[in-house]
Design a protein around this motif. Structure first.
Motif, PDB file in Angstrom:
ATOM      1  N   ARG A  79       0.686  -0.737  -0.129  1.00 45.89           N
ATOM      2  CA  ARG A  79       0.107  -0.356  -0.042  1.00 45.89           C
ATOM      3  C   ARG A  79       0.801   0.918   0.100  1.00 45.89           C
ATOM      4  NH1 ARG A  79      -1.556  -3.369   3.292  1.00 45.89           N
ATOM      5  NH2 ARG A  79      -3.611  -4.235   3.175  1.00 45.89           N
ATOM      6  N   ALA A  80       1.691   0.899   0.559  1.00 41.88           N
ATOM      7  CA  ALA A  80       2.985   2.345   0.402  1.00 41.88           C
ATOM      8  C   ALA A  80       4.509   2.354  -0.475  1.00 41.88           C
ATOM      9  CB  ALA A  80       3.835   2.292   1.930  1.00 41.88           C
ATOM     10  N   PHE A  81       3.320   1.400  -1.131  1.00 41.89           N
ATOM     11  CA  PHE A  81       4.470   1.847  -3.086  1.00 41.89           C
ATOM     12  C   PHE A  81       4.389   3.236  -3.527  1.00 41.89           C
ATOM     13  CE2 PHE A  81       5.150   2.275  -7.455  1.00 41.89           C
ATOM     14  CZ  PHE A  81       6.632   1.391  -7.306  1.00 41.89           C
ATOM     15  N   PRO A  82       5.183   3.790  -3.277  1.00 46.20           N
ATOM     16  CA  PRO A  82       6.129   5.078  -4.092  1.00 46.20           C
ATOM     17  C   PRO A  82       5.012   5.186  -5.422  1.00 46.20           C
ATOM     18  CG  PRO A  82       7.866   4.118  -3.861  1.00 46.20           C
ATOM     19  CD  PRO A  82       7.155   3.297  -3.578  1.00 46.20           C
ATOM     20  N   ARG A  83       4.082   5.720  -5.536  1.00 47.06           N
ATOM     21  CA  ARG A  83       3.648   5.573  -7.036  1.00 47.06           C
ATOM     22  C   ARG A  83       3.383   6.673  -7.489  1.00 47.06           C
ATOM     23  NH1 ARG A  83      -1.433   1.690  -7.808  1.00 47.06           N
ATOM     24  NH2 ARG A  83      -1.286   0.295  -5.774  1.00 47.06           N
ATOM     25  N   ARG A  84       3.609   7.835  -7.179  1.00 47.53           N
ATOM     26  CA  ARG A  84       4.105   9.535  -7.586  1.00 47.53           C
ATOM     27  C   ARG A  84       5.821   9.062  -7.998  1.00 47.53           C
ATOM     28  NH1 ARG A  84       5.345  14.342  -5.812  1.00 47.53           N
ATOM     29  NH2 ARG A  84       5.289  13.699  -3.846  1.00 47.53           N
ATOM     30  N   ARG A  85       6.149   8.855  -6.865  1.00 50.31           N
ATOM     31  CA  ARG A  85       7.833   9.584  -7.099  1.00 50.31           C
ATOM     32  C   ARG A  85       8.578   8.425  -8.606  1.00 50.31           C
ATOM     33  NH1 ARG A  85       9.464  14.470  -5.514  1.00 50.31           N
ATOM     34  NH2 ARG A  85       9.551  14.744  -3.587  1.00 50.31           N
ATOM     35  N   TRP A  86       8.059   7.244  -8.249  1.00 48.41           N
ATOM     36  CA  TRP A  86       8.109   5.698  -9.551  1.00 48.41           C
ATOM     37  C   TRP A  86       7.561   6.961 -10.651  1.00 48.41           C
ATOM     38  CZ3 TRP A  86      11.353   2.464  -9.590  1.00 48.41           C
ATOM     39  CH2 TRP A  86      11.395   1.887 -11.045  1.00 48.41           C
ATOM     40  N   ALA A  87       6.651   6.509 -10.844  1.00 48.39           N
ATOM     41  CA  ALA A  87       5.387   7.409 -12.648  1.00 48.39           C
ATOM     42  C   ALA A  87       6.804   8.395 -12.605  1.00 48.39           C
ATOM     43  CB  ALA A  87       4.239   7.952 -11.997  1.00 48.39           C
ATOM     44  N   ASP A  88       6.986   8.947 -11.672  1.00 47.55           N
ATOM     45  CA  ASP A  88       8.232  10.809 -11.624  1.00 47.55           C
ATOM     46  C   ASP A  88       9.163   9.990 -12.962  1.00 47.55           C
ATOM     47  OD1 ASP A  88       6.405  12.405 -10.971  1.00 47.55           O
ATOM     48  OD2 ASP A  88       7.384  12.718  -9.215  1.00 47.55           O
ATOM     49  N   ALA A  89       9.702   9.215 -12.099  1.00 45.91           N
ATOM     50  CA  ALA A  89      10.904   8.582 -12.434  1.00 45.91           C
ATOM     51  C   ALA A  89      11.095   7.785 -13.923  1.00 45.91           C
ATOM     52  CB  ALA A  89      11.363   7.795 -11.130  1.00 45.91           C
ATOM     53  N   VAL A  90      10.158   6.723 -13.788  1.00 50.60           N
ATOM     54  CA  VAL A  90       9.107   6.443 -15.288  1.00 50.60           C
ATOM     55  C   VAL A  90       9.121   7.541 -16.428  1.00 50.60           C
ATOM     56  CG1 VAL A  90       8.425   5.456 -16.821  1.00 50.60           C
ATOM     57  CG2 VAL A  90       8.513   3.811 -14.466  1.00 50.60           C
ATOM     58  N   ARG A  91       8.783   8.976 -15.875  1.00 51.40           N
ATOM     59  CA  ARG A  91       8.127   9.871 -16.608  1.00 51.40           C
ATOM     60  C   ARG A  91       9.652  10.254 -17.667  1.00 51.40           C
ATOM     61  NH1 ARG A  91       5.509  12.524 -13.932  1.00 51.40           N
ATOM     62  NH2 ARG A  91       3.298  10.763 -14.799  1.00 51.40           N
ATOM     63  N   ALA A  92      10.470  10.464 -16.580  1.00 52.92           N
ATOM     64  CA  ALA A  92      11.824  11.548 -16.479  1.00 52.92           C
ATOM     65  C   ALA A  92      12.969  10.529 -17.729  1.00 52.92           C
ATOM     66  CB  ALA A  92      12.466  11.779 -15.575  1.00 52.92           C
ATOM     67  N   VAL A  93      12.699   9.340 -17.162  1.00 53.26           N
ATOM     68  CA  VAL A  93      13.967   8.458 -18.137  1.00 53.26           C
ATOM     69  C   VAL A  93      13.061   8.256 -19.919  1.00 53.26           C
ATOM     70  CG1 VAL A  93      14.730   7.190 -16.133  1.00 53.26           C
ATOM     71  CG2 VAL A  93      13.145   6.131 -17.166  1.00 53.26           C
ATOM     72  N   THR A  94      11.588   7.933 -19.565  1.00 46.77           N
ATOM     73  CA  THR A  94      10.976   8.224 -21.201  1.00 46.77           C
ATOM     74  C   THR A  94      11.221   9.272 -22.317  1.00 46.77           C
ATOM     75  OG1 THR A  94       9.288   6.706 -19.839  1.00 46.77           O
ATOM     76  CG2 THR A  94       9.051   8.092 -22.405  1.00 46.77           C
ATOM     77  N   GLY A  95      11.371  10.567 -20.858  1.00 49.02           N
ATOM     78  CA  GLY A  95      11.378  11.531 -22.506  1.00 49.02           C
ATOM     79  C   GLY A  95      12.960  11.611 -22.369  1.00 49.02           C
ATOM     80  N   SER A  96      13.789  11.517 -21.755  1.00 49.40           N
ATOM     81  CA  SER A  96      15.181  11.845 -21.315  1.00 49.40           C
ATOM     82  C   SER A  96      16.417  10.258 -22.270  1.00 49.40           C
ATOM     83  CB  SER A  96      15.859  12.045 -20.403  1.00 49.40           C
ATOM     84  OG  SER A  96      15.769  11.125 -19.436  1.00 49.40           O
TER      85      SER A  96
END
Length: 470
Positions: free
Chosen positions: A123-140
């Motif tokens: 339940r405490a998986f850091p969804r927002r931070r992980w999504a931010d990381a995925v978004r960052a590497v997908t763009g870069s």
């Protein structure tokens, strides 16, 4: 079936056939083709047929032809139309037949409370931070990152993992010594194959211990020799009496007993590996969660030429990520690669996301918060057990995500597990992790993936199960 706006019957082959007596008009032939497709099951119930204008354009006919065909099938009950929605198939060739009444076994109750070990707080998986990381590497990510992945793992993640292990686990690791894998089991299979290629055919494992590690070693062609564990960890003297030249050990926090390998045993294990010209495979599975002091450094730092180090994010983030690492001496890397020529690394974008997650400090922040949460939850579980199950003795509380509940001699732990399951509580018997028969009566209670509010009612069910078995 679930109705989806994208469940369109665009690709269904419609054979309109040549004009026949009694069915010369195109709309009749189209209705016949659609009706046949529905009866054959090629157009499933709930599928949306194409809009009349689009189908008319594809068939090269007027829209009137399609609307007439659809109208005919709606009148016959094969199609259904609603204002503002697609026209959909409303008939299925599979008509359910009434089944004769027969007595059935009582349904197994669903699990309401899970005290089994093995999972972090999902339940405490850091969804927002992980999504931010995925978004960052997908763009870069550069274009060549999207090609075939390096079997050893992306260089960025290997460097990040090496730096993390040096500063947090005291490892002797560089980017060249790290291989990215799908988790501890994957890393162990790769290591065992490399050892088998070097002529090592026997492996020591902890008893009790994680059964999947024994299975992984066996699948790689090694013979497994269970070695007893006591309050100081794996008994090196017993290991020396086996033909094993390699051993798997969870030094920082033994599973499932929760013991920490003593300093004397650590030194003795490294000395044993040198004497037999063998290797230690260190499973560092949840050492980040130490509550009484800083985590014990890895054994790999004592002799990186003799100790393989396995780790993953399965216990810290989630096993769903399928990301782990294998650290080996650079001199052994060619043998690892040769013994595992088809081993594949996890998806590159996931690797880069984990590297970003660590580099930006999000991983350390997540671990700090998790340690506080797990320490509080462990304390609550221990207090509740003390009040509700006073005959039990708690052990293995210094680290990890589980504890041992030792029970009086004569307690039927298997019966207790069955009785608890009947009430919706999942428990695990310590004997499930033993290689050689039953031993001291104990339950392995995990508190990683249960909420604080669920602990009191879960322990109440545990007490009820114990009393029912007495």
């Amino acid at each position: 079936m679930a109705v989806s706006q994208t469940n369109l019957a665009w690709a269904t082959l419609l054979d309109l056939g040549p004009p026949e007596r009694g069915r010369r008009r195109l709309n009749d032939r189209l209705a016949h083709a659609l009706r046949t497709a529905i009866r054959d099951g090629r157009l499933a119930e709930g599928a949306a047929v194409p809009p009349s204008r689009a189908l008319a354009e594809e068939l090269g006919c007027s829209r009137w032809v399609v609307t007439e065909a659809y109208g005919q099938l709606i009148a016959e009950g094969y199609l259904a139309a609603r204002v503002g929605s697609a026209t959909r198939v409303s008939w299925s060739p599979e008509t359910p037949q009434p089944q004769p009444h027969a007595p059935s076994a009582p349904a197994r109750p669903s699990i309401r409370y899970d005290l089994a070990p093995g999972l972090p707080d999902l339940r405490a998986f850091p969804r927002r931070r992980w999504a931010d990381a995925v978004r960052a590497v997908t763009g870069s990510a550069v274009h060549y990152d999207l090609g075939l992945p390096d079997p050893a793992g992306h260089a960025v993640l290997r460097g990040t993992v090496a730096q993390y292990l040096r500063r947090s686990r005291g490892a002797d690791a560089g980017a060249a010594s790290v291989s990215v894998c799908a988790g501890v089991t994957d890393g162990l299979v790769r290591t065992c194959r490399a050892l088998r290629a070097r002529g090592i055919a026997d492996l020591g494992t902890e008893d009790p211990g994680w059964g999947r590690l024994r299975d992984a070693a066996t699948s790689a062609g090694l013979r497994v020799h269970p070695v007893p564990v006591d309050h100081d960890g794996l008994r090196v003297d017993d290991l020396a009496r086996t033909p094993a030249r390699a051993v798997v050990v969870s030094a920082a926090h033994q599973f499932p007993t929760g013991t920490v390998l003593s300093p004397a045993r650590r030194a003795g294990l490294v000395r044993w590996a040198r004497e037999v010209d063998g290797f230690v495979i260190e499973d560092d599975y949840d050492a980040e969660f130490r509550y009484d002091r800083h985590p014990v450094a890895v054994m790999q730092g004592m002799d990186s030429s003799r100790v393989f180090l396995l780790g993953s994010v399965s216990k810290t983030l989630s096993p769903a990520l399928g990301l782990g690492w294998l650290v080996a001496s650079p001199a052994l890397i060619p043998a690892l690669r040769a013994a595992n020529p088809v081993a594949a690394a996890p998806p590159v974008l996931d690797q880069l996301a984990l590297a970003t997650f660590i580099d930006r400090g999000w991983y350390d922040a997540h671990l700090r918060a998790a340690r506080r949460r797990f320490r509080s939850r462990r304390d609550l579980l221990v207090r509740t057990l003390g009040a509700q199950v006073p005959e039990g003795r708690v052990a293995g509380t210094a680290a990890g995500l589980h504890i041992l509940l030792h029970l009086p001699d004569g307690t039927d732990t298997r019966g207790t597990v069955r009785a608890a399951a009947a009430t919706g509580l999942r428990l695990v018997d310590l004997d499930d992790y033993r290689a050689h028969g039953p031993g001291e009566r104990a339950l392995v209670l995990g508190y990683g993936n249960i909420t604080d509010t669920e602990i009191p009612p879960a322990v109440a069910l545990l007490r009820k199960a114990l009393r029912s078995e007495r």
